[in-house]
Design an enzyme around this catalytic site. Structure first.
Site, short mmCIF file in Angstrom:
data_model
loop_
_atom_site.label_atom_id
_atom_site.label_comp_id
_atom_site.label_asym_id
_atom_site.label_seq_id
_atom_site.Cartn_x
_atom_site.Cartn_y
_atom_site.Cartn_z
CB THR A 240 -0.95 0.02 1.21
OG1 THR A 240 -1.90 1.06 1.05
CG2 THR A 240 -0.19 0.20 2.51
CD GLN A 262 -2.53 4.13 3.64
OE1 GLN A 262 -3.54 4.23 4.33
NE2 GLN A 262 -2.36 3.14 2.79
CG HIS A 265 -1.79 -0.75 5.71
ND1 HIS A 265 -2.80 -1.67 5.76
CD2 HIS A 265 -2.38 0.45 5.52
CE1 HIS A 265 -3.97 -1.05 5.60
NE2 HIS A 265 -3.75 0.23 5.46
CD GLU A 331 -3.19 1.35 -2.37
OE1 GLU A 331 -4.01 0.45 -2.11
OE2 GLU A 331 -2.11 1.49 -1.76
CG HIS A 332 -4.61 5.29 -0.69
ND1 HIS A 332 -3.70 4.28 -0.39
CD2 HIS A 332 -5.84 4.73 -0.61
CE1 HIS A 332 -4.36 3.16 -0.13
NE2 HIS A 332 -5.66 3.40 -0.25
CG ASP A 365 -7.97 2.66 4.08
OD1 ASP A 365 -7.80 2.57 2.85
OD2 ASP A 365 -7.06 2.96 4.87
CD GLU A 419 -8.72 -5.54 -43.59
OE1 GLU A 419 -9.24 -6.62 -43.24
OE2 GLU A 419 -8.65 -4.53 -42.86
CG HIS A 424 -13.88 -11.26 -44.61
ND1 HIS A 424 -13.07 -12.37 -44.64
CD2 HIS A 424 -13.89 -10.84 -43.31
CE1 HIS A 424 -12.61 -12.61 -43.43
NE2 HIS A 424 -13.10 -11.70 -42.59
#
Length: 434
Positions: A240, A262, A265, A331-332, A365, A419, A424
């Site tokens: 984190t 943080q 963690h 992340e944050h 969170d 192509e 096709h």
């Protein structure tokens, strides 16, 4: 404690900033060599392999790998009423936001008789990983399960490590959160081997899933990389991280407290302050010293804050702070500046943006309503956080009338011939002649 990176006299390019910003050292490639044989073993031997790995890594062999439904419900009865109330409130807010973000169906007539539509279809079955390790994460149960339910997923399996202190069952708080959400398929299986169980299925125990989500350690991340393609995954979540853009108007104690939040963690968690104010940087560092000494998880917090993944980055201006934040792709990301809304609107790369002094990351969170499963390690440059969309597939429908096809048939044939795919064009021509 926090190292400093001084950019005030330099103007590094966007490319150079990618090398300058601090990062945790995470080697998923090495972990992959460890987990690939485990995944193959789970695929081959099923439950026997799961039990062997559970004993090796968790020190326990549960009586039931699938937790009995009665035990899930019983866990709710033992949970503190204040925690139950908080989880209920979190579920309400997270559900409201995620249901509102389900993409609408689209229908469009691009020309007379030429109808196109797109609808979002939920996958049939998902496997949600809830980590164990250094903390207990009922909030991860909420974030994963509610997002899947909002998408309309009908079959949901949760897997989480068994705990020796609870007789080989998952932590009762995890089970209680599952009970609140109506989840009765829970497995006492953790680590990389649980990802193999979800991806490949185990005869007589667990059916394979379509999508696996949820954060975990580097081995869980490596296992998700290995099974990606067999199933869908949300991301390879790393440690984190938080970044904070602040100017001299910021409240130093708020900023320090959020960096600390943080760091507790994980020893590899990243805490980064980006500021054009030397005075604020000094004040935050002073506040941090006092807060760290009083924190519960002192050892891992100190290791995280002093690691190479954490730093104070001094910039020459708010403009450069924004450039650094975009290179970091946190992340944050918190914004503690004057006119924080305007600054937030200029950010391109972040998992989630927390605006102003009263929107700290811990709010997200648990209870803001947004999802806390977010891209890490700079992957916010190209990835999104978990949401209802993570469990949905966009399917287009094409419905042309004969006249609508006739109006553009010759153009389709021209492109097919260009192509060198004449069959096709012939498939179109057959209809034009009819």
């Amino acid at each position: 404690m926090l190292s400093r990176i001084d950019l005030r006299e330099s103007t590094p390019s966007a490319r150079e900033l990618l090398d300058i910003v601090p990062r945790a050292d995470v080697d998923v490639s090495h972990a992959l060599t460890v987990v690939e044989p485990m995944l193959a073993d789970v695929r081959e031997r099923g439950e026997a392999a799961l039990r062997e790995y559970g004993e090796r890594f968790d020190g326990v062999n549960p009586e039931h790998l699938r937790v009995p439904a009665a035990d899930i419900e019983a866990a709710l009865d033992t949970l503190d009423s204040a925690v139950v109330d908080a989880l209920r409130e979190a579920i309400v807010r997270v559900r409201a936001f995620h249901e509102a973000t389900v993409p609408p169906a689209v229908e469009l007539e691009v020309a007379p008789g030429a109808m196109l539509s797109q609808r979002w279809i939920p996958v049939g079955r998902v496997g949600l990983y809830v980590p164990g390790g250094l903390a207990v994460y009922p909030s991860s149960v909420v974030m994963n399960v509610v997002a899947a339910q909002a998408a309309g997923v009908e079959s949901i399996a949760v897997t989480t490590p068994p705990q020796r202190e609870f007789g080989g069952q998952p932590h009762p708080t995890i089970l209680a959160a599952c009970a609140l959400l109506g989840i009765d398929e829970v497995y006492a299986v953790g680590g990389a081997h649980s990802i193999g169980m979800l991806a490949y299925g185990v005869e007589g125990l667990c059916d394979p899933v379509d999508v696996v989500t949820g954060p975990g350690n580097v081995y869980v991340a490596a296992a998700k990389r290995a099974v990606n393609g067999v199933v869908g995954i949300d991301s390879e979540a790393g440690p984190t991280e938080i970044a904070i853009i602040a100017d001299d108007s910021a409240h130093a104690r708020f900023v320090a407290a959020d960096l600390l939040s943080q760091a507790e963690h994980d020893p590899m968690a990243g805490s980064v302050l980006i500021t054009d104010s030397q005075e604020l940087a000094d004040a935050v560092e002073t506040e941090l010293l006092g807060l760290v000494d009083a924190t519960t998880h002192l050892a891992r917090t100190k290791e995280a804050l002093s690691g190479r993944q954490s730093a104070i980055i001094l910039t020459g201006s708010l403009e450069q702070s924004i450039q650094v934040a975009d290179a970091y792709g946190a992340e944050h990301l918190e914004i503690h500046t004057r006119d924080a809304d305007a600054v937030a609107a200029r950010i391109r790369n972040a998992g989630a943006i927390f605006v102003g002094p009263y929107s700290p990351v811990p709010l997200g969170d648990y209870m803001a309503g947004s999802n806390h499963v977010l891209p890490t390690g700079g992957t916010a440059r190209f990835a999104s956080g978990l949401g209802a969309h993570s469990f949905l597939k966009a399917v287009s429908t094409i419905n042309y009338s004969a006249d609508a096809l006739s109006a553009i048939g010759h153009k389709v044939i021209a492109l097919a011939n260009a192509e060198n795919l004449p069959a096709h064009g012939q498939a179109i021509q057959a209809r034009l002649e009819n």
